[in-house]
Design a protein around this motif. Structure first.
Motif, mmCIF file in Angstrom:
data_model
loop_
_atom_site.group_PDB
_atom_site.id
_atom_site.type_symbol
_atom_site.label_atom_id
_atom_site.label_comp_id
_atom_site.label_asym_id
_atom_site.label_seq_id
_atom_site.Cartn_x
_atom_site.Cartn_y
_atom_site.Cartn_z
ATOM 1 N N TRP A 80 19.434 33.368 75.738
ATOM 2 C CA TRP A 80 20.015 34.619 75.252
ATOM 3 C C TRP A 80 21.260 34.330 74.413
ATOM 4 N N ALA A 81 22.107 33.449 74.940
ATOM 5 C CA ALA A 81 23.351 33.132 74.241
ATOM 6 C C ALA A 81 23.041 32.459 72.914
ATOM 7 N N PHE A 89 20.597 32.874 70.964
ATOM 8 C CA PHE A 89 20.169 33.832 69.946
ATOM 9 C C PHE A 89 21.294 34.796 69.547
ATOM 10 N N HIS A 90 22.463 34.616 70.140
ATOM 11 C CA HIS A 90 23.611 35.390 69.692
ATOM 12 C C HIS A 90 24.556 34.559 68.843
ATOM 13 N N THR A 91 24.169 33.324 68.557
ATOM 14 C CA THR A 91 25.009 32.513 67.684
ATOM 15 C C THR A 91 24.519 32.646 66.249
ATOM 16 N N LYS A 92 25.268 32.038 65.351
ATOM 17 C CA LYS A 92 24.905 32.081 63.938
ATOM 18 C C LYS A 92 23.517 31.473 63.732
ATOM 19 N N THR A 144 20.762 33.668 65.122
ATOM 20 C CA THR A 144 20.533 34.830 64.255
ATOM 21 C C THR A 144 19.708 34.419 63.042
ATOM 22 N N ALA A 145 20.060 33.264 62.474
ATOM 23 C CA ALA A 145 19.315 32.769 61.323
ATOM 24 C C ALA A 145 17.855 32.533 61.692
ATOM 25 N N THR A 169 16.062 34.061 63.981
ATOM 26 C CA THR A 169 15.373 35.349 64.081
ATOM 27 C C THR A 169 15.003 35.873 62.694
ATOM 28 N N ALA A 170 15.927 35.721 61.756
ATOM 29 C CA ALA A 170 15.654 36.194 60.393
ATOM 30 C C ALA A 170 14.517 35.401 59.764
ATOM 31 N N SER A 188 11.429 36.825 60.974
ATOM 32 C CA SER A 188 11.221 38.178 60.500
ATOM 33 C C SER A 188 10.764 38.188 59.045
ATOM 34 N N ASN A 207 5.295 37.428 66.378
ATOM 35 C CA ASN A 207 6.548 36.979 65.766
ATOM 36 C C ASN A 207 7.797 37.688 66.300
ATOM 37 N N LYS A 208 7.688 38.296 67.460
ATOM 38 C CA LYS A 208 8.869 38.889 68.083
ATOM 39 C C LYS A 208 8.764 38.722 69.596
ATOM 40 N N GLN A 259 25.651 34.351 57.136
ATOM 41 C CA GLN A 259 25.119 33.003 57.031
ATOM 42 C C GLN A 259 25.790 32.202 55.926
ATOM 43 N N GLN A 319 29.375 29.324 67.085
ATOM 44 C CA GLN A 319 29.677 30.459 66.219
ATOM 45 C C GLN A 319 28.985 31.687 66.791
ATOM 46 N N TRP A 320 29.740 32.479 67.522
ATOM 47 C CA TRP A 320 29.170 33.631 68.216
ATOM 48 C C TRP A 320 29.101 34.839 67.266
#
Lengths: 347, 538
Positions: free
Chosen positions: A207-208, A210-213, A216-217, A219-220, A223, A289-290, B381, B396-397
């Motif tokens: 979980w943590a 997927f909350h970092t930069k 997030t990248a 996940t994108a 997507s 994909n999710k 990003q 990097q949170w």
């Protein structure tokens, strides 16, 4: 009425139907002589055993690499770690930690090369992953015979070389997590606190992440890879990271599985480990994909609950050998049904 | 022209796509033996009009059309292309619809084969009739001959040169005896000049036999060469119908592109010619499929809105895509006199450039994610915004709160209609999606902003809002904006200078006040030599 509909929309029919079925099995259980508390223990233990393997599906799904049918690769890394730990005679917590420690470099290496491979076959990841899983299992069937293990606990008694198909963990790290802070109520109910805590810890890390930069990248990338590329993200690198994570989770997952199960299963053991994990996360509501942690938790509970309850309850109810067939039809039928619903929703 | 009834009479044709009006009250007459030229910019409604005439299913699926179509004075409603074929209308599309593994004969008579009885049909019925190959060959030969070309009926289509394929397709349409009206959609686009000449000659010959022809092309000279009358479409309306003898290329070009030049173009006075150069392109080439850029050298001044126009496929879209590293590119690009590494989107973003892609749904948005992610992602990003460093920068949170704040800010500033920052991008309308794309680029706070086709596929109201927000952003922050658009009028309304791209090169740079004729001539590649470029106007 609207609230019910909103709930149904949110939870999804497959989950509601399977949950109903599971509930009805629990209700019927006492009348055919199956103890509810024992069944619940079994369900919880199986959840803990399989949870991390299912968790390993998440990064690859999120990055658009599809479902990790190549999970056996991670499992093999775990098996290597486990056998090396035993070979060195490590016991107790040191043994389990050692197993994870030895498994990790293998998982990183395997995951990295597996990721490179998947980057070359974009669009066909799941099929290639299946072959990677199967062929690595076959390859390791030879290696388990040939690798120079010496520990008498593990090698065949006759001939004196080659590892056995199943190796007992008795005296090494059997139930090392299960027995940590275990809660026992009566003779038939046991809550494996340590194992569940470990699952929670692993889920929290995921979980943590997927909350970092980087998360997030990733996940994108799953997507919309073109969007991610236009935002300056190295798509192949993100995918490789995801595959490595999936493989590492596979390795750790199998070690948790083994410490509860009590045995290391080599040779064809990892062969069909990917399918239950895939089925679980899909039943939990993930698409191709999710996926998220909630999908993992719900899916694993429902799927493992079904696997626990159907044989015992239906066995007792029908009183014949037919029960095994009925169980397979019901559980796999459920998976197929869930999959059809899932695909329609996600694409 | 005699006072006979027209062969085809279209009256008051109106068509809307999802509330977006593409044809308004179009009237069109075509007489027997006449060649009618249909011209217009991309998106003027030519293809839609022909799709309506041919009964294409896409028209019915999007709500049908209003108006009447009469053939020989009788009203017809075509439900599908087969009805149109039966009524004697043939159409040759831009894309080849031939079967590569079949011979010319087989393709020409596809689904119209000459059959003969044999022993088996007596027992099993007509489905087992055999082909009368000699007869088919004769028919094919005859229709190829009518075109005045030399193609063997036995050649496989896959082995033909492109020109011959086009002729085969024509032959297929004309072999049918009931053929009355032939629609040709850009038939010469794929042909060499000499092949095009042959085609034009054969079209004249066809017209002489009494077949009416509707001819669509971007090559205006061809229109003048063979058409009897010319109908010019613009924004879904017939702006002019003229006899070929009464006009010239210049007039047609002007009518095609130019609305009345409004006072809007005067509002770009803020631009000062003497400001420093911010971006310079030196012999840039970009390998973008369908939009190849061959050799572009440009200097763009700080703070201006620079427009890039041109017809589709000439390479105008390749320029921003190449600079931003999305397609393989070469040459040199400098920003603030510092070279930009090409083929690396991260480097382009880091240097302070941002891009709003023409492919909104494909590249511009994370359709399945929430709006706040869509807006903040690129800035996060590429520039490490909206992040909180933990453990001394090791982790990097993601700062969800900051992301939501910036999203709310832009939703308010750009007046984006949505239920909240957690709505998914795919649920918004086209215009609001475009605003999200703009917000994404604004969040990067770029020095140079590339905007590609910002108003494609959105309705008129949203168009002006999008353009307005671009101009406001340019004024407020002094951001240099490079805008690529197929709609010349849009470029003229907000740009300080407009470059027209033709065949992957800059054909010329004009001020927005230049006449529609000048733009039109540059677009169709009539003014290639350097001397005639800008100076002719200034």
């Amino acid at each position: 009425m609207n609230r019910i509909r909103a709930f149904v929309d949110k939870a999804g029919w497959p989950r509601i139907i399977i949950a109903m079925l599971l509930l009805s099995l629990f209700i019927v259980a006492p009348s055919v002589g199956v103890r509810v508390d024992q069944s619940m223990t079994n369900t919880i233990v199986r959840f803990g055993m399989n949870g991390i393997l299912v968790l390993g599906m998440v990064p690859m799904v999120q990055t658009g690499c599809g479902l990790n049918f190549g999970l056996p690769l991670g499992i093999i890394a775990g098996l290597l770690g486990a056998t090396i730990s035993i070979e060195l005679g490590l016991t107790g917590l040191a043994g389990f930690a050692g197993a994870i420690g030895f498994a990790a470099p293998f998982a990183l290496l395997f995951g990295w090369s597996y990721g490179k491979l998947l980057n070359r076959v974009k669009g066909n990841e799941m099929m290639i992953a299946t072959y990677v899983g199967f062929s690595s299992v076959s390859f390791m069937c030879m290696m388990w015979m040939l690798l120079p293990y010496r520990s008498p606990k593990m090698i065949w008694g006759y001939g004196g070389s080659g590892l056995r198909t199943t190796i007992s963990l008795e005296g090494f790290w059997i139930h090392i997590l299960d027995n940590f802070l275990t809660i026992r109520i009566g003779p038939n109910f046991m809550f494996p606190t340590g194992m569940i805590l470990f699952f929670v810890f692993m889920a929290w890390i995921m979980w943590a992440f997927f909350h970092t930069k980087t998360g997030t990248a990733m996940t994108a990338v799953g997507s919309n890879p073109d969007y991610a590329r236009a935002a300056g993200i190295n798509v192949d690198k993100m995918r490789t990271i995801a595959v490595i994570m999936s493989t590492v989770y596979g390795a750790i997952g199998i070690l948790v599985f083994q410490q509860s199960f009590g045995f290391i299963q080599l040779y064809n053991g990892p062969f069909f480990m990917a399918l239950p994990a895939v089925a679980a996360i899909l039943i939990g509501g993930a698409s191709v994909n999710k996926a998220n942690i909630t999908n993992v938790v719900i899916g694993t509970i429902l799927f493992q609950g079904l696997l626990t309850m159907t044989p015992s309850v239906i066995n007792s109810a029908i009183q014949s050998d037919l029960s095994e067939v009925v169980r397979i039809i019901i559980s796999n039928g459920m998976i197929v049904y869930a999959l059809t619903r899932v695909t329609r929703k996600s694409r | 022209m005699t006072e006979q009834q027209p062969l085809l009479h279209m009256q008051g044709i109106t068509k809307e796509y999802f509330g977006n009006r593409v044809l308004t009250d179009v009237c069109l007459d075509v007489n027997r033996g006449e060649v009618l030229g249909l011209v217009g910019e991309n998106g003027a409604g030519k293809s839609t009009l022909m799709n309506i005439l041919f009964g294409m299913s896409v028209i019915g699926q999007t709500g049908g059309y209003a108006g009447t179509i009469c053939i020989d004075g009788k009203e017809v409603i075509f439900q599908n292309p087969f009805d149109a074929l039966k009524a004697g209308i043939g159409m040759v599309h831009q894309e080849f619809s031939l079967i590569p593994g079949f011979t010319a004969t087989e393709n020409i008579l596809l689904n119209g084969e000459i059959l003969q009885d044999n022993i088996v049909t007596k027992v099993f019925g007509p489905r087992l009739k055999t082909l009368d190959l000699p007869e088919m060959r004769a028919i094919a030969e005859k229709s190829i001959e009518l075109l005045g070309v030399d193609i063997s009926p036995d050649t496989l289509v896959s082995e033909m040169p492109v020109g011959h394929k086009q002729f085969t397709e024509l032959a297929r349409e004309i072999h049918r005896p009931e053929m009355k009206l032939l629609v040709l959609d850009e038939p010469t686009a794929v042909l060499t000049e000499s092949e095009a000449q042959v085609l034009l000659t054969s079209l004249r010959r066809l017209a002489a036999t009494g077949i009416a022809i509707i001819f669509i092309t971007h090559r205006l000279q061809e229109i003048l060469d063979i058409c009897d009358r010319i109908v010019i479409l613009r924004d879904g309306q017939v702006v002019k119908e003229v006899a070929t003898g009464d006009t010239d290329i210049g007039q047609i070009a002007e009518l095609m592109v130019g609305r009345s030049v409004g006072a809007k173009s005067a509002s770009t006075s803020g631009y000062d010619k003497d400001t420093e150069t911010i971006v310079s392109l030196d012999h840039l080439w970009v390998d973008m499929p369908g939009e190849t850029v061959r050799d572009v050298t440009l200097e763009i001044h700080k703070g201006e809105i620079f427009g890039i126009g041109g017809l589709a496929g000439q390479g105008k879209l390749g320029i921003p895509n190449g600079i931003m590293g999305l397609y393989p590119a070469g040459g040199a690009v400098t920003l603030h006199s510092k070279p930009i590494r090409l083929n690396d989107p991260a480097a382009a973003l880091a240097a302070g450039m941002a891009f709003v892609s023409e492919d909104r749904r494909g590249v511009g948005l994370l359709l399945e994610e929430a709006l706040d992610w869509n807006i903040a992602f690129t800035a996060m990003q590429a520039q490490n915004k909206f992040l909180r460093p933990l453990l001394g920068g090791l982790i990097q949170w993601r700062d969800d709160k900051a992301i939501q704040n910036v999203a709310l800010e832009y939703i308010k500033a750009l007046d984006i209609k949505c239920t909240g920052t957690d709505q998914r991008a795919e649920e918004l309308s086209g215009g609001n999606q475009q605003k999200i794309c703009l917000a994404k680029a604004f969040a990067v706070q770029p020095d140079v902003l590339f905007v590609s086709e910002p108003t494609r596929g959105i309705d008129v109201g949203a168009k002006s809002l999008v353009l307005e927000s671009l101009r406001t952003y340019n004024r407020k922050n002094g951001t240099t904006i490079i805008m690529v658009s197929s709609e010349l009028e849009e470029l003229r309304s907000i740009c300080d200078r407009i470059a027209i791209v033709d065949e992957g090169r800059i054909a010329g740079i004009l001020p927005p006040s230049a006449t529609a004729k000048e733009f039109g001539l540059l677009m169709i590649g009539k003014l290639k030599n350097e001397e005639n470029k800008v100076e002719s106007h200034e």
